[in-house]
Design an enzyme around this catalytic site. Structure first.
Site, PDB file in Angstrom:
ATOM      1  N   ARG A   1      21.177  85.440  52.173  1.00 37.94           N
ATOM      2  CA  ARG A   1      20.865  87.069  52.885  1.00 37.94           C
ATOM      3  C   ARG A   1      22.358  87.679  53.387  1.00 37.94           C
ATOM      4  O   ARG A   1      22.697  87.884  54.472  1.00 37.94           O
ATOM      5  CB  ARG A   1      19.896  86.756  54.266  1.00 37.94           C
ATOM      6  CG  ARG A   1      18.761  86.052  53.783  1.00 37.94           C
ATOM      7  CD  ARG A   1      17.565  85.944  54.933  1.00 37.94           C
ATOM      8  NE  ARG A   1      17.106  87.435  55.095  1.00 37.94           N
ATOM      9  CZ  ARG A   1      15.951  87.865  55.915  1.00 37.94           C
ATOM     10  NH1 ARG A   1      15.812  87.070  56.973  1.00 37.94           N
ATOM     11  NH2 ARG A   1      15.589  88.950  55.779  1.00 37.94           N
TER      12      ARG A   1
ATOM     13  N   ASP B   1       7.415  87.995  51.142  1.00 35.77           N
ATOM     14  CA  ASP B   1       6.903  87.729  52.257  1.00 35.77           C
ATOM     15  C   ASP B   1       5.492  87.239  52.143  1.00 35.77           C
ATOM     16  O   ASP B   1       4.805  86.884  53.165  1.00 35.77           O
ATOM     17  CB  ASP B   1       6.976  89.085  53.022  1.00 35.77           C
ATOM     18  CG  ASP B   1       8.209  89.613  53.561  1.00 35.77           C
ATOM     19  OD1 ASP B   1       9.165  88.469  52.986  1.00 35.77           O
ATOM     20  OD2 ASP B   1       8.326  90.703  53.840  1.00 35.77           O
TER      21      ASP B   1
HETATM   22  C1  EPZ Z   1      13.581  92.891  54.128  1.00 34.01           C
HETATM   23  O1  EPZ Z   1      14.607  92.068  54.591  1.00 34.01           O
HETATM   24  C2  EPZ Z   1      12.362  92.386  55.121  1.00 34.01           C
HETATM   25  N1  EPZ Z   1      12.859  92.361  56.600  1.00 34.01           N
HETATM   26  C3  EPZ Z   1      12.058  91.052  54.685  1.00 34.01           C
HETATM   27  O2  EPZ Z   1      10.953  90.515  55.375  1.00 34.01           O
HETATM   28  C4  EPZ Z   1      11.926  91.083  52.993  1.00 34.01           C
HETATM   29  O3  EPZ Z   1      11.649  89.608  52.599  1.00 34.01           O
HETATM   30  C5  EPZ Z   1      12.740  91.682  52.203  1.00 34.01           C
HETATM   31  O4  EPZ Z   1      13.207  92.896  52.879  1.00 34.01           O
HETATM   32  C6  EPZ Z   1      12.779  91.803  50.777  1.00 34.01           C
HETATM   33  O5  EPZ Z   1      11.488  92.519  50.780  1.00 34.01           O
HETATM   34  C7  EPZ Z   1      12.808  93.426  57.124  1.00 34.01           C
HETATM   35  O6  EPZ Z   1      12.544  94.547  56.600  1.00 34.01           O
HETATM   36  C8  EPZ Z   1      13.184  93.371  58.568  1.00 34.01           C
HETATM   37  P1  EPZ Z   1      16.822  92.561  51.212  1.00 34.01           P
HETATM   38  P2  EPZ Z   1      16.237  92.623  53.878  1.00 34.01           P
HETATM   39  O7  EPZ Z   1      17.911  93.214  51.632  1.00 34.01           O
HETATM   40  O8  EPZ Z   1      16.307  93.936  54.027  1.00 34.01           O
HETATM   41  C9  EPZ Z   1      20.181  89.629  48.933  1.00 34.01           C
HETATM   42  C10 EPZ Z   1       9.690  89.265  56.865  1.00 34.01           C
HETATM   43  O9  EPZ Z   1       9.307  88.009  56.600  1.00 34.01           O
HETATM   44  N2  EPZ Z   1      21.028  90.783  49.431  1.00 34.01           N
HETATM   45  O10 EPZ Z   1      15.932  93.477  50.146  1.00 34.01           O
HETATM   46  O11 EPZ Z   1      17.164  91.676  54.451  1.00 34.01           O
HETATM   47  C11 EPZ Z   1      19.412  88.949  50.003  1.00 34.01           C
HETATM   48  O12 EPZ Z   1      20.174  87.838  50.288  1.00 34.01           O
HETATM   49  C12 EPZ Z   1      11.231  89.280  56.253  1.00 34.01           C
HETATM   50  O13 EPZ Z   1       9.161  90.017  57.252  1.00 34.01           O
HETATM   51  C13 EPZ Z   1      22.312  90.567  49.183  1.00 34.01           C
HETATM   52  O14 EPZ Z   1      22.859  89.693  48.293  1.00 34.01           O
HETATM   53  O15 EPZ Z   1      15.987  92.105  52.403  1.00 34.01           O
HETATM   54  C14 EPZ Z   1      18.301  88.743  49.203  1.00 34.01           C
HETATM   55  O16 EPZ Z   1      18.329  87.653  48.214  1.00 34.01           O
HETATM   56  C15 EPZ Z   1      12.042  88.188  56.001  1.00 34.01           C
HETATM   57  N3  EPZ Z   1      23.254  91.400  49.533  1.00 34.01           N
HETATM   58  C16 EPZ Z   1      17.838  90.098  48.581  1.00 34.01           C
HETATM   59  O17 EPZ Z   1      19.113  90.663  48.278  1.00 34.01           O
HETATM   60  C17 EPZ Z   1      23.054  92.492  50.582  1.00 34.01           C
HETATM   61  O18 EPZ Z   1      23.893  92.847  51.081  1.00 34.01           O
HETATM   62  C18 EPZ Z   1      16.703  90.847  49.235  1.00 34.01           C
HETATM   63  O19 EPZ Z   1      17.400  91.236  50.543  1.00 34.01           O
HETATM   64  C19 EPZ Z   1      21.648  92.551  50.860  1.00 34.01           C
HETATM   65  C20 EPZ Z   1      20.763  91.859  50.212  1.00 34.01           C
END
Ligand code: EPZ
Length: 431
Positions: A122, A308
């Site tokens: 994350r 999710d």
């Molecule tokens: C949102 O998280 C949701 N949380 C998550 O829900 C959900 O799992 C996720 O989107 C994917 O749909 C909220 O909205 C509060 P991402 P977010 O940035 O924004 C990688 C739940 O159970 N990444 O789309 O943090 C990251 O590590 C939660 O309700 C990078 O590498 O998700 C992940 O593998 C858990 N660098 C992928 O992207 C970055 O700068 C997706 O993350 C950002 C992300």
């Protein structure tokens, strides 16, 4: 005091349930409210511990916050701090979205690196790169991201992956930037569209949200007004109820849903044998009298199958007829439910990011522990269909994302209570 669920499983869920507002939308709308000094009224706000954390974060920054049932009033007349401290941000990753809003409104922000469910690396590199492209100078030191910009200027930003949080942070920073910002390979989740709709209600100029290209034409601060806005229904909560209904061979009608947001789930549930019908524009009925059949799942960004819901779907498939293959492509560590489901009699083999689920006739109740929010939801679905009694510990994870879970499920015929974990009991000692 620590509490646990005690579920006597085996009853098919039947009846009607109203779905709450979306956790993953309202948290961002609350962060966005920092952009304007005018009053904001949010309706359909779910009562969740994550919403309480976000209220604390924005109140710490100087926003006036009050709540009456499912309505929250916010007014960030003046921000008294641009620093969101570790104690608050570490509780919940979504609070990191205040970075974009603070930078947009105040030209500076210092926000702790985020916490949240421990389901993978994350990172925040895409948030940082996007804000830098808008002209912010960013330093990461001692666990804090510090950002400064004399003036943010619109830019073309291509995201390496369609990150939800990065798309949102960039959108928030770009609302008051000079000129136009184009985000390509943007996240398309319904919560992004909800944020754009909300920002436009305030007077922002955001186009294309819900597609892979979002254009934000910067506006002057005085163009932003207040607003009254209703949070979009929670597609993850809705899907959890759909899956619980199918897993228990039930017949449930969901109200306050947007069926289009549930398409990837409806498609998969039909594949396993459920019948899903639209009862009215915002109501959906699911029926599954027979044992569901196996299917394969690959988690992907929207409109693919959501990460999710991978764990709740796995709980359903533990008793489906046949062998299901589940591939998790978003997070490195989102199979923590497997060990607990196996304690309940599930047959699951994990190889890296792939799980092979061989459906068994029935699960049997056991004592299990929620490791994160959606793994906890999976255990609830498992407990509802299992023979005998299931006890689920570590409920604070579930409190983050499911409003009124026990009354809602009991109104559908579940037999479930929430009780304190007794002092000095072995389960308490293990927490
Ligand atoms: C949102 O998280 C949701 N949380 C998550 O829900 C959900 O799992 C996720 O989107 C994917 O749909 C909220 O909205 C509060 P991402 P977010 O940035 O924004 C990688 C739940 O159970 N990444 O789309 O943090 C990251 O590590 C939660 O309700 C990078 O590498 O998700 C992940 O593998 C858990 N660098 C992928 O992207 C970055 O700068 C997706 O993350 C950002 C992300």
């Amino acid at each position: 005091m620590a509490e646990k669920f005690v579920i006597h499983g085996g009853q098919p869920l039947r009846g009607d349930v109203a779905i709450s507002g979306a956790k993953n939308s309202v948290l961002k709308l609350m962060a966005a409210s920092l952009l304007t000094p005018a009053e904001i009224i949010l309706n359909n706000v779910p009562s969740l511990s994550d919403v309480d954390v976000m209220k604390d974060v924005i109140a710490y920054l100087g926003c006036e916050v009050s709540q009456n049932d499912n309505t929250v009033q916010l007014r960030a007349r003046e921000l008294t701090s641009v620093e969101a401290p570790y104690e608050l941000v570490s509780k919940m990753r979504a609070s990191f979205t205040v970075l974009g809003a603070l930078l947009g409104r105040c030209g500076e922000a210092k926000v702790s690196l985020p916490g949240g469910c421990s389901i993978g690396k994350r990172g925040v590199d895409l948030h940082v790169k996007g804000l830098e492209a808008l002209g912010a100078e960013i330093e990461i030191n001692h666990g804090y991201v510090s950002a400064k910009a004399k003036a943010l200027t619109g830019a073309e930003i291509l995201l390496d992956i369609p990150s939800v949080g990065a798309t949102e942070n960039i959108m928030l920073a770009a609302v008051l930037a000079k000129g136009s910002t184009v985000i390509s390979n943007a996240a398309q989740e319904p919560e992004i569209l909800d944020l754009a709709n909300f920002l436009n209600t305030l007077g922002a100029d955001v186009n294309g949200a819900g597609t892979t290209e979002i254009v934000i034409n910067g506006v002057k601060p005085e163009s932003l007004t207040g607003a009254t806005y209703s949070v979009v229904p929670d597609r993850i909560e809705a899907s959890t109820y759909l899956m619980a209904a199918v897993a228990t061979h039930g017949d449930v009608t969901l109200h306050n849903v947007f069926a289009t947001h549930l398409s990837p789930i409806i498609y998969k549930l039909q594949e396993v044998g459920a019948e899903i019908t639209t009862v009215s524009p915002n109501s959906l009925r699911v029926q599954c009298p027979e044992r569901p059949k196996a299917t394969n799942i690959v988690t992907l960004p929207y409109p693919g199958f959501p990460t999710d819901l991978q764990a709740p779907m796995m709980a359903l498939l533990t008793t489906a007829e046949g062998v299901s293959i589940i591939k998790e492509t978003i997070y490195e560590n989102r199979f923590k439910q497997i060990g607990e489901l196996k304690r309940m009699g599930a047959e699951i083999q994990q190889e890296g990011n792939v799980a092979v689920v061989t459906g068994v006739e029935a699960l049997s109740g056991a004592q299990v522990r929620a490791s994160d929010l959606r793994a906890g939801a999976a255990l609830v679905i498992a407990g509802l269909q299992a023979h005998g009694t299931t006890e689920i510990l570590d409920l604070h994870h579930l409190d983050r994302g499911y409003e009124a879970l026990v009354p809602k499920l009991n109104s559908l015929g579940a037999d479930m209570i929430r009780v304190p974990v007794e002092e000095d009991s072995p389960e308490k000692a293990a927490i």
